[in-house]
Structures are given as C-alpha cells and as structure tokens.
Design a protein around this motif. Structure first.
Motif, PDB file in Angstrom:
ATOM      1  N   SER A   1      19.329  50.203  29.923  1.00 43.91           N
ATOM      2  CA  SER A   1      20.634  49.663  30.331  1.00 43.91           C
ATOM      3  C   SER A   1      20.617  49.248  31.790  1.00 43.91           C
TER       4      SER A   1
ATOM      5  N   SER B   1      26.211  51.828  29.373  1.00 42.10           N
ATOM      6  CA  SER B   1      25.488  52.904  28.680  1.00 42.10           C
ATOM      7  C   SER B   1      25.757  52.765  27.194  1.00 42.10           C
ATOM      8  N   ASN B   2      24.707  52.633  26.396  1.00 40.42           N
ATOM      9  CA  ASN B   2      24.915  52.458  24.964  1.00 40.42           C
ATOM     10  C   ASN B   2      25.657  53.648  24.363  1.00 40.42           C
TER      11      ASN B   2
ATOM     12  N   GLY C   1      27.342  55.904  26.145  1.00 41.89           N
ATOM     13  CA  GLY C   1      28.532  56.242  26.926  1.00 41.89           C
ATOM     14  C   GLY C   1      28.492  57.660  27.460  1.00 41.89           C
TER      15      GLY C   1
ATOM     16  N   CYS D   1      33.820  50.357  31.703  1.00 40.06           N
ATOM     17  CA  CYS D   1      32.659  50.907  31.006  1.00 40.06           C
ATOM     18  C   CYS D   1      32.337  50.024  29.809  1.00 40.06           C
TER      19      CYS D   1
ATOM     20  N   SER E   1      30.062  50.262  26.428  1.00 41.99           N
ATOM     21  CA  SER E   1      29.239  51.120  25.577  1.00 41.99           C
ATOM     22  C   SER E   1      29.547  50.861  24.112  1.00 41.99           C
TER      23      SER E   1
END
Length: 328
Positions: free
Chosen positions: A60, A104-105, A107, A128, A130
């Motif tokens: 990421s 962030s995939n 999270g 965010c 995700s």
C-alpha cells in the motif's frame, strides 16, 4: 506464431491470462464505490489549503507513493510520508491545513493507527481508503472510501494483486476528477514536467533555442557572393541572411541557391549577393513556441527559419537546434 512448450511444462500463458481476467473483474466492481463518499473526498481534497499527505505501509505504501506523485503532477499538491518514519519525526512535515489520505487494504495498519491520536489532536482531516468500512482506520477517519475486490489474483489469496490495482485506479480517479474540476491544462502539466518531452514542447520558445547576435549568419546587401559563402561556412547553418544596415531582412541565400548559381557560371568575387539571393525568407517571432516553429519547418520542408521583430532580424533557428533541445 506456434506455441512452444516450456522446459518446466507449465502453462505460463494460461496463468498470466487468468491474472488479467481476475484483475479486470476486480476493476469492474469499482463503479459502486464512485459514490457520495467519493464526491465528498474530492470536495475535501479540492478545498485543501495545504497539501495532501498520502500514507501506506508495504505494498500500500508503493501505491501511496504513486498516488502522491499523480496528485502532485496534476494540480493537487501532495507528498508521501512513510507511516513508520512519521512516528519518529516525519509527522512534523504535516500541518493543520493538510489532509491525510491513509491507505490500507485491511484498514488495520498498526503504523497508521499509531498516528491517529496525533492527527486528531492537530485537527488534520483524515481520509481512509480500505476494503473494510468496519475497520479501525475506517472508524477513526473523517471519511472512509471503500475499495474492495472479489478476490486477489494471487492463487494463495495472500499477495496484494487485484486489491493494489484497484486502489491505484481509485487514486487515479480522485486525481483526474480533481484535475478536471480545477481546469488543469496541458500548459499547467508542462510546468511541473519541465524535463519531460511535453514540458519541452510547451515551455520552450524560439528565443530559447535560436542563434542571436554574432552567432547569426548574416551579411549586408553590398557583400560579394564570396563573402556570403564564407559566412555560411563560418556559421555552419547551410544558409545566410542578407540584411539592410538597420538589420531589416532583404533575403536569404542557402546551399540550394549555391547549386543554382554554380550552374549559371558567375564570378564569385565580383557578383553581389544582392543579385543572386532569394528575396524574403520564412519568418517566425521569438516568442513563438519552439514546437510551432518546428511545425513550420516541416510543413515548408526547410531546415532554418528567420526570427524577426518588425521585419528586423533578431535570430536564426535551425532544425539541429530543435533536436538538441529535445523538441523533436
């Protein structure tokens, strides 16, 4: 072309095509996430008075770096901050007028979550991105963007593949939407890419590449043909300009004209250049874009142009100058 078996006996082509299929299917799912949250994120980024600070760990992080670079080159000031380094001083680069875009995939990136209290204390807007709206990062953010794919292209479901591709595309969607909203132009793009081919084409003017002053090949009208040939030889541009005393352009004499007068059998010493020159000459202005001057050369099938100001010679530009400047 016939297929050749590999020494391993494995069908690499089939595996590669399967990856493309899975990733295409993942991208087809993105439409549903271009929603009100996407519009809100664009609005926040559009009105950001500072910079967009993009963060991400691991794969990421690589996507975040590219996303920041795309933002910065398309009119949205941005830079990348490594979350781990941010915990050890780099967070000092982030100010209250900035917007943090954290990727962030899952999270659940610990390095980013560790920064949330400070981000909140500084009253910095946090977006965010995700795959999980219920994740800790999503709940902590002022705005959450969902980017989820049905499966990773990795058959183990472990290596980020489809998910990073989808995240990259979502970043491009944000950047391009902002580009269009700002009315960002090719000239604006060139200003942030002065070393690139587009930058050179849109920023370089004739005045930046032309020969001026004593570098210009020119002789007065009363000069002999011999003097003109010596000037052509000295300046190595295959031509010379013939001018009046006040530098008003009278004509030109080129290598092609030389071949013509040789066939005429004239005396080089006694013949005046005024009698054998080609009157006029194709001219451009010094403030014309170099690429536009190049187009004139190509359309007229010539290699040199006269640069004039109110019919007075101020420079000469040659095709070789365009090549050296990278305009071609």
């Amino acid at each position: 072309m016939s297929e050749q078996p590999t020494s391993s006996g494995f069908d690499f082509r089939k595996a590669g095509k399967n990856v493309l299929r899975i990733e295409r299917e993942g991208l087809e799912q993105l439409d549903q996430y271009i929603n009100e949250d996407f519009s809100s994120a664009c609005d926040i980024l559009y009105h950001c008075r500072g910079k967009v600070v993009v963060m991400g760990m691991g794969k990421s992080g690589h996507i975040a770096r590219k996303m920041a670079a795309t933002f910065a080159s398309t009119g949205t000031p941005a830079f990348f901050v490594h979350p781990a380094e941010a915990s050890h001083g780099d967070l000092g680069m982030v100010g209250p007028e900035d917007v943090v875009l954290a990727i962030s995939n899952s999270g659940e990136s610990h390095e980013i979550l560790a920064l949330v209290p400070v981000i909140k204390r500084l009253k910095i807007t946090l977006i965010c991105l995700s795959s999980r709206p219920e994740s800790a990062m999503a709940k902590a953010a002022d705005l959450h963007l969902t980017v989820r794919v049905p499966q990773e292209a990795c058959p183990l479901g472990l290596a980020p593949t489809s998910s990073t591709t989808a995240t990259l595309v979502m970043g491009d969607a944000l950047a391009v939407a902002l580009l269009e909203a700002r009315g960002f132009t090719a000239n604006d793009f060139a200003l942030s890419h002065p070393g690139g081919a587009l930058g050179r084409k849109l920023l370089l003017h004739v005045s930046d590449v032309m020969h001026a002053g004593t570098e210009m090949p020119c002789v007065p009208r009363h000069a002999s043909l011999r003097d003109a040939l010596l000037e052509i030889t000295r300046k190595k541009m295959g031509m010379t300009v013939i001018v009046e005393e006040d530098m008003t352009i009278a004509g030109i004499f080129t290598d092609g004209d030389l071949r013509r007068v040789i066939d005429m059998g004239i005396n080089f010493q006694s013949t005046l250049i005024d009698n054998v020159m080609t009157p006029g000459g194709i001219r451009v202005t010094s403030n014309m874009l170099a690429v536009d001057a190049l187009n004139v050369m190509q359309s007229k099938n010539i290699t040199s142009l006269l640069v004039a100001d109110n019919n007075r010679l101020v420079g000469v530009v040659h095709m070789h100058d365009m090549l050296r400047a990278g305009v071609v």
